[in-house]
Enzyme design. Structure first.
Site, PDB file in Angstrom:
ATOM      1  CG  ASP A  71      -2.118   0.920   0.773  1.00 54.09           C
ATOM      2  OD1 ASP A  71      -2.985   0.406  -0.109  1.00 54.09           O
ATOM      3  OD2 ASP A  71      -2.298   1.869   1.414  1.00 54.09           O
ATOM      4  CB  SER A  72       2.785   2.826  -2.112  1.00 50.81           C
ATOM      5  OG  SER A  72       2.024   2.120  -3.335  1.00 50.81           O
ATOM      6  CG  PHE A 121       3.223   2.774 -11.531  1.00 53.45           C
ATOM      7  CD1 PHE A 121       1.988   3.108 -10.816  1.00 53.45           C
ATOM      8  CD2 PHE A 121       4.306   2.360 -11.336  1.00 53.45           C
ATOM      9  CE1 PHE A 121       2.155   2.666  -9.456  1.00 53.45           C
ATOM     10  CE2 PHE A 121       4.314   1.899  -9.805  1.00 53.45           C
ATOM     11  CZ  PHE A 121       3.393   1.982  -8.953  1.00 53.45           C
ATOM     12  N   GLY A 122       1.565   6.019 -12.290  1.00 52.70           N
ATOM     13  CA  GLY A 122       1.131   6.899 -11.248  1.00 52.70           C
ATOM     14  C   GLY A 122       1.481   8.216 -11.517  1.00 52.70           C
ATOM     15  CE1 TYR A 123      -1.491  11.735  -8.127  1.00 54.50           C
ATOM     16  CE2 TYR A 123      -1.098   9.613  -7.148  1.00 54.50           C
ATOM     17  CZ  TYR A 123      -2.038  10.724  -7.482  1.00 54.50           C
ATOM     18  OH  TYR A 123      -3.311  10.574  -7.080  1.00 54.50           O
ATOM     19  CG  ASP A 124       6.564   7.180 -11.065  1.00 55.83           C
ATOM     20  OD1 ASP A 124       6.737   7.553  -9.791  1.00 55.83           O
ATOM     21  OD2 ASP A 124       6.838   5.866 -11.360  1.00 55.83           O
ATOM     22  NE  ARG A 182       5.620  -0.365  -5.060  1.00 54.39           N
ATOM     23  CZ  ARG A 182       5.145   0.903  -5.712  1.00 54.39           C
ATOM     24  NH1 ARG A 182       6.039   1.384  -6.669  1.00 54.39           N
ATOM     25  NH2 ARG A 182       4.320   1.613  -5.048  1.00 54.39           N
TER      26      ARG A 182
HETATM   27  P1  IMP Z   1      -2.940   1.651  -3.709  1.00 55.37           P
HETATM   28  O1  IMP Z   1      -3.073   0.591  -4.779  1.00 55.37           O
HETATM   29  O2  IMP Z   1      -4.239   1.852  -2.809  1.00 55.37           O
HETATM   30  O3  IMP Z   1      -1.410   1.255  -2.773  1.00 55.37           O
HETATM   31  O4  IMP Z   1      -2.769   3.050  -4.481  1.00 55.37           O
HETATM   32  C1  IMP Z   1      -1.381   3.282  -4.772  1.00 55.37           C
HETATM   33  C2  IMP Z   1      -1.282   4.587  -5.581  1.00 55.37           C
HETATM   34  O5  IMP Z   1      -0.462   5.487  -5.233  1.00 55.37           O
HETATM   35  C3  IMP Z   1      -0.979   4.358  -7.050  1.00 55.37           C
HETATM   36  O6  IMP Z   1      -2.126   4.229  -7.562  1.00 55.37           O
HETATM   37  C4  IMP Z   1      -0.450   5.665  -7.424  1.00 55.37           C
HETATM   38  O7  IMP Z   1      -1.453   6.716  -7.860  1.00 55.37           O
HETATM   39  C5  IMP Z   1       0.357   5.963  -6.288  1.00 55.37           C
HETATM   40  N1  IMP Z   1       1.743   5.537  -6.244  1.00 55.37           N
HETATM   41  C6  IMP Z   1       2.063   4.418  -5.395  1.00 55.37           C
HETATM   42  N2  IMP Z   1       3.500   4.231  -5.858  1.00 55.37           N
HETATM   43  C7  IMP Z   1       3.747   5.035  -6.822  1.00 55.37           C
HETATM   44  C8  IMP Z   1       5.121   5.169  -7.465  1.00 55.37           C
HETATM   45  O8  IMP Z   1       5.826   4.333  -7.256  1.00 55.37           O
HETATM   46  N3  IMP Z   1       4.905   6.002  -8.344  1.00 55.37           N
HETATM   47  C9  IMP Z   1       3.689   6.710  -8.809  1.00 55.37           C
HETATM   48  N4  IMP Z   1       2.587   6.599  -7.940  1.00 55.37           N
HETATM   49  C10 IMP Z   1       2.656   5.775  -7.221  1.00 55.37           C
END
Ligand code: IMP
Length: 215
Positions: free
Chosen positions: A74-75, A158-161, A188
Site C-alpha cells: 500500500d503506497s 506509473f501513477g504520479y511519477d 518501494r
Molecule cells: P494503492 O493501490 O491503494 O496502494 O494505491 C497506490 C497509488 O499510489 C497508485 O495508484 C499511484 O497513484 C500512487 N503510487 C504508489 N506508488 C507509486 C509510484 O511508485 N509511482 C507513482 N505513483 C505511485
C-alpha cells in the site's frame, strides 16, 4: 537449483507488480497475482486510514483466498500543501475508478496556486507479508522525498511519477529515471530491500527469526 516458492501479490497494479518482481528477483520466489490464480482480480478490502492498515488488510485477504504466503503493497503520495493528501486515497484521488492521467490532472489543478513550499511531497510504501503459520503480518516501510512539478515529464514508471521531482536527481521527475534508478531510490525499492531478508528467513523456514527481525 533451489525450488521456487510462490508468493501471491495482493494487487492488480501492473506497475507495482513489475517493480516488485524486479526488486525480489534475487530470491527463489515466484510472484504471482490473484488474477493468475483465480482468473480475475477480486476487490480487496482497503478501508484503513494508514498505509500499514491497508497493506495488512490486503495481504490477509489474499492469504485467505489462496492459502499462499501473501504480499501486499500500500503506497501513495503525501503533499505538504494538501496536508498529506492524497495519501491512502492516491489511487482514487480524482474519483473512485480514476486513471493515472485523471489523478495527475486533478493534482495539478489542486496545486495550481500553491507555491514551492506547498509542493514539497513524499512517496510512502508499506509492504505487508502474511505467511501461513505466522499470526502477525510482517511489515516494512520505505519513503522518498521530492516535490510536485508544474507539468508532466518522462515516460517511465506509473501513477504520479511524471509529476514527482526526486530530491537529489538534478530536477528529474521519477518518470525520467530508468527502471534500475527508480528501484534504487524509490519508496518501494527501500521497502523491498527491507523485506528481502525477512522473505529469505521465511524461505529457510526460520519463522521465529523473521518475526524477531520485524520487531
Ligand atoms: P494503492 O493501490 O491503494 O496502494 O494505491 C497506490 C497509488 O499510489 C497508485 O495508484 C499511484 O497513484 C500512487 N503510487 C504508489 N506508488 C507509486 C509510484 O511508485 N509511482 C507513482 N505513483 C505511485
Amino acid at each position: 537449483m533451489a525450488e521456487l516458492v510462490t508468493i501471491v501479490l495482493a494487487s492488480s497494479n501492473e506497475g507495482k507488480l513489475a517493480e516488485l518482481r524486479s526488486l525480489l528477483a534475487e530470491l527463489p520466489v515466484q510472484l504471482v497475482t490473484l488474477k493468475d490464480l483465480l482468473g480475475e482480480h477480486p476487490t480487496l478490502p482497503e478501508d484503513g486510514n494508514t498505509f500499514e492498515a491497508n497493506a495488512v488488510q490486503k495481504a490477509r485477504a489474499a492469504y485467505q483466498l489462496t492459502g499462499l504466503p501473501a504480499l501486499a503493497d500500500d503506497s501513495g503520495l503525501e503533499v505538504t500543501g494538501l496536508q498529506g493528501r492524497p495519501g491512502v486515497r492516491s489511487a482514487r484521488f480524482s474519483h473512485e475508478r480514476a486513471t493515472d492521467a485523471e489523478n495527475n490532472a486533478a493534482l495539478l489543478r489542486e496545486l495550481e496556486a500553491v507555491d514551492d513550499e506547498g509542493r514539497v511531497a513524499r512517496f510512502r510504501c508499506v509492504l505487508a507479508l502474511v505467511v501461513p503459520g505466522v499470526e502477525q503480518p510482517l511489515t516494512v516501510e520505505g519513503c522518498v522525498s521530492g516535490s510536485i512539478a508544474r507539468d508532466s515529464r518522462g515516460g517511465g514508471g506509473f501513477g504520479y511519477d511524471p509529476l514527482f521531482v526526486v530530491d537529489g536527481f538534478e530536477g528529474r521527475a521519477m518518470a525520467e529515471l530508468g527502471d534500475a534508478e527508480k528501484n534504487q531510490v524509490s519508496h518501494r525499492g527501500q521497502a523491498a530491500r527491507a523485506m528481502k531478508p525477512l522473505i529469505a528467513q521465511l524461505l529457510s523456514n526460520q519463522l521465529d527469526e523473521a518475526e524477531r527481525i520485524a520487531g
